[in-house]
Design an enzyme around this catalytic site. Structure first.
Site, short mmCIF file in Angstrom:
data_model
loop_
_atom_site.label_atom_id
_atom_site.label_comp_id
_atom_site.label_asym_id
_atom_site.label_seq_id
_atom_site.Cartn_x
_atom_site.Cartn_y
_atom_site.Cartn_z
N CYS A 119 0.88 -1.69 -0.30
CA CYS A 119 0.39 -0.06 -0.23
C CYS A 119 0.51 1.53 0.14
O CYS A 119 -0.09 2.17 -0.29
CB CYS A 119 -0.83 0.16 1.40
SG CYS A 119 -2.54 -1.46 1.38
N HIS A 252 -3.01 7.35 2.17
CA HIS A 252 -3.09 5.85 2.15
C HIS A 252 -5.05 5.16 2.46
O HIS A 252 -5.02 6.06 3.73
CB HIS A 252 -2.48 4.37 2.38
CG HIS A 252 -3.01 3.29 2.08
ND1 HIS A 252 -3.63 3.14 0.41
CD2 HIS A 252 -3.22 2.02 3.00
CE1 HIS A 252 -4.04 1.89 0.74
NE2 HIS A 252 -3.34 1.59 2.28
N ASN A 282 -10.17 -0.05 0.15
CA ASN A 282 -8.51 -0.25 0.05
C ASN A 282 -8.89 -0.76 -1.01
O ASN A 282 -8.14 -1.82 -1.18
CB ASN A 282 -8.38 -1.06 1.20
CG ASN A 282 -6.99 -0.73 1.69
OD1 ASN A 282 -6.01 -0.04 0.11
ND2 ASN A 282 -6.09 -0.91 2.65
N1 ACO Z 1 -18.51 -8.27 9.40
C1 ACO Z 1 -19.08 -8.21 11.05
N2 ACO Z 1 -18.57 -8.46 12.29
C2 ACO Z 1 -17.35 -8.93 11.93
C3 ACO Z 1 -16.64 -8.58 10.88
C4 ACO Z 1 -17.22 -8.44 10.13
N3 ACO Z 1 -17.04 -8.10 8.73
N4 ACO Z 1 -15.22 -8.31 10.64
C5 ACO Z 1 -14.20 -9.44 11.95
N5 ACO Z 1 -15.81 -8.70 12.69
C6 ACO Z 1 -16.36 -9.79 14.61
C7 ACO Z 1 -14.51 -10.42 14.66
O1 ACO Z 1 -15.27 -11.34 14.37
C8 ACO Z 1 -15.10 -9.40 16.56
O2 ACO Z 1 -16.14 -10.90 17.18
P1 ACO Z 1 -16.33 -11.44 18.24
O3 ACO Z 1 -16.12 -10.05 19.15
O4 ACO Z 1 -17.16 -12.18 18.51
O5 ACO Z 1 -14.48 -11.87 18.48
C9 ACO Z 1 -15.68 -8.27 16.46
O6 ACO Z 1 -16.35 -7.96 15.16
C10 ACO Z 1 -14.10 -7.62 16.77
O7 ACO Z 1 -13.40 -7.94 15.64
P2 ACO Z 1 -11.52 -6.92 15.62
O8 ACO Z 1 -10.81 -7.44 14.34
O9 ACO Z 1 -11.52 -6.84 17.38
O10 ACO Z 1 -12.52 -5.30 15.10
P3 ACO Z 1 -11.89 -4.26 14.61
O11 ACO Z 1 -13.04 -2.71 15.71
O12 ACO Z 1 -10.21 -4.35 15.06
O13 ACO Z 1 -12.13 -3.53 13.38
C11 ACO Z 1 -10.59 -3.55 11.59
C12 ACO Z 1 -11.38 -4.76 12.48
C13 ACO Z 1 -11.76 -2.85 10.56
C14 ACO Z 1 -9.98 -4.58 10.66
C15 ACO Z 1 -9.66 -3.08 12.24
O14 ACO Z 1 -8.75 -3.24 12.65
C16 ACO Z 1 -8.82 -2.41 11.28
O15 ACO Z 1 -9.62 -1.18 10.55
N6 ACO Z 1 -7.13 -2.51 11.28
C17 ACO Z 1 -6.80 -1.58 10.09
C18 ACO Z 1 -6.16 -2.90 9.08
C19 ACO Z 1 -6.84 -1.93 7.15
O16 ACO Z 1 -6.81 -1.02 7.49
N7 ACO Z 1 -5.65 -2.76 6.87
C20 ACO Z 1 -5.48 -2.69 5.93
C21 ACO Z 1 -4.85 -2.89 4.90
S1 ACO Z 1 -3.46 -2.43 5.74
C22 ACO Z 1 -3.25 -1.28 5.01
O17 ACO Z 1 -3.71 -0.92 3.90
C23 ACO Z 1 -2.21 -0.45 5.58
#
Ligand code: ACO
Length: 325
Positions: A119, A252, A282
């Site tokens: 990215c 990004h 993304n």
């Molecule tokens: N739909 C519904 N529920 C979901 C989904 C979904 N798509 N994905 C995860 N969940 C659930 C999980 O199973 C979990 O359930 P549980 O509590 O029963 O176990 C709950 O939601 C919370 O999951 P977390 O992973 O803790 O959620 P978080 O608040 O961390 O959000 C996310 C996840 C959006 C991926 C976040 O961590 C994030 O934005 N991280 C940054 C990653 C990113 O943007 N990556 C892009 C690529 S990297 C880059 O480009 C730099």
């Protein structure tokens, strides 16, 4: 004597198939994977993304983006003397998507190569092109970010497959007597390779490992917010500028919470943040030039504005480019 490089045209392209969160939720439900528009919007700010048709490659998307950028710059493809494509989803193992793109542009002879920094690929590619122009190696470069991330998504993993989309963005970067690119700052730290990767390889005609995206979302989130702030500050310092000099921040487009967190840390108002993640998802290396082109064509970003472009991604890699448009 030319001593600077400057963007003279921007272009982008999204494949026509737009998939809303509700569309995706329906498709995933058929596999027994549960998600919802509400969850995706609240956690990421994403409402829709575009997916390319199965026979469409990164170089196809890049070609359309380049045509628009060349038109905006008033240049023909045969005037280009350098092509750099940032991609993690190339058409083939080799040759590079840049070489394939060159052929599709109907030209030959100029250097063409891919940059692989996930990215952060576009800020890496722009920095390399700037350096080659400053040394007189090139005068008119096409710098492209192009991805078909839908090909490497695990649609059984709801924590990642809802985040990404396909698309391409491009700029024409030309030698200039007045400064366009003012400063840049690139970094990598390979000890974080495991938190965001596609851990597969081709060997003996077979795929070893898993050729699908794996991510530790929370680890990525924390790292991204920290390094994006550090890199923006380092780039401003190199150019002798401050946040107050910035007209626009184009991070990004990974997640609205990361982007707003970065803007807050830089004490920049939400109005100065360019946001396309809601409609594009993304798109990895394509996200910054896509966002730039959309904002230029909307008339938000004007010639002469000062922009901070910032990337962060697998590797881990990160970096920023400060420029006057
Ligand atoms: N739909 C519904 N529920 C979901 C989904 C979904 N798509 N994905 C995860 N969940 C659930 C999980 O199973 C979990 O359930 P549980 O509590 O029963 O176990 C709950 O939601 C919370 O999951 P977390 O992973 O803790 O959620 P978080 O608040 O961390 O959000 C996310 C996840 C959006 C991926 C976040 O961590 C994030 O934005 N991280 C940054 C990653 C990113 O943007 N990556 C892009 C690529 S990297 C880059 O480009 C730099």
């Amino acid at each position: 004597m030319t001593s600077f490089s400057r963007i003279t045209g921007t272009g982008s392209y999204l494949p026509p198939r737009r998939v809303t969160n509700d569309d995706l939720a329906r498709e995933l439900a058929a596999r027994g994977v549960e998600t919802s528009d509400q969850w995706i919007v609240e956690r990421t700010g994403i409402r829709a993304r575009h997916f390319a048709a199965p026979d469409v490659t990164s170089s196809d998307l890049a070609l359309e983006a380049c045509r628009h950028a060349l038109e905006a710059a008033g240049r023909r493809a045969d005037e280009v003397d350098l092509i750099i494509v940032a991609t993690s989803t190339p058409d083939m193992v080799f040759p590079s998507s840049a070489a394939i793109l060159q052929r599709k542009l109907g030209v030959a002879g100029c250097p063409a190569f891919d940059v692989q920094a996930v990215c952060s690929g576009f800020v890496y590619a722009l920095t390399v092109a700037d350096a080659l122009i400053r040394t007189g190696t090139a005068r008119c470069a096409l710098v492209v970010g192009a991805e078909v991330f839908s090909r490497i998504l695990d649609f059984n993993d709801r924590t990642t497959c809802v985040l990404f989309g396909d698309g391409a963005g491009a700029v024409v970067l030309e030698a200039s007597e007045t400064p366009g690119i003012l400063a840049s700052d690139l970094h990598a730290d390979g000890k974080h390779a495991g938190i965001l990767c596609v851990p597969g390889q081709v060997s003996g005609g077979a795929i070893l490992g898993t050729p699908l995206l794996h991510m530790d979302g929370q680890a990525v989130f924390k790292l991204a917010v920290r390094v994006l702030e550090e890199s923006a500050r380092a780039t401003l310092a190199k150019a002798g500028k401050t946040e107050a000099d910035l007209d626009w921040l184009i991070p990004h487009q990974a997640n609205i919470r990361i982007m707003e967190g970065t803007a807050r840390k830089l004490k920049m108002s939400r109005e100065k943040l360019i946001v396309t993640v809601d409609e594009h998802g993304n798109t990895s290396a394509a996200s910054i030039p896509l966002a730039l082109d959309f904002a230029v064509r909307q008339g938000k970003i004007q010639k002469g504005d000062t922009l901070m472009l910032e990337g962060v991604g697998g590797g881990f890699t990160w970096g920023a480019v400060l420029l006057n448009l």
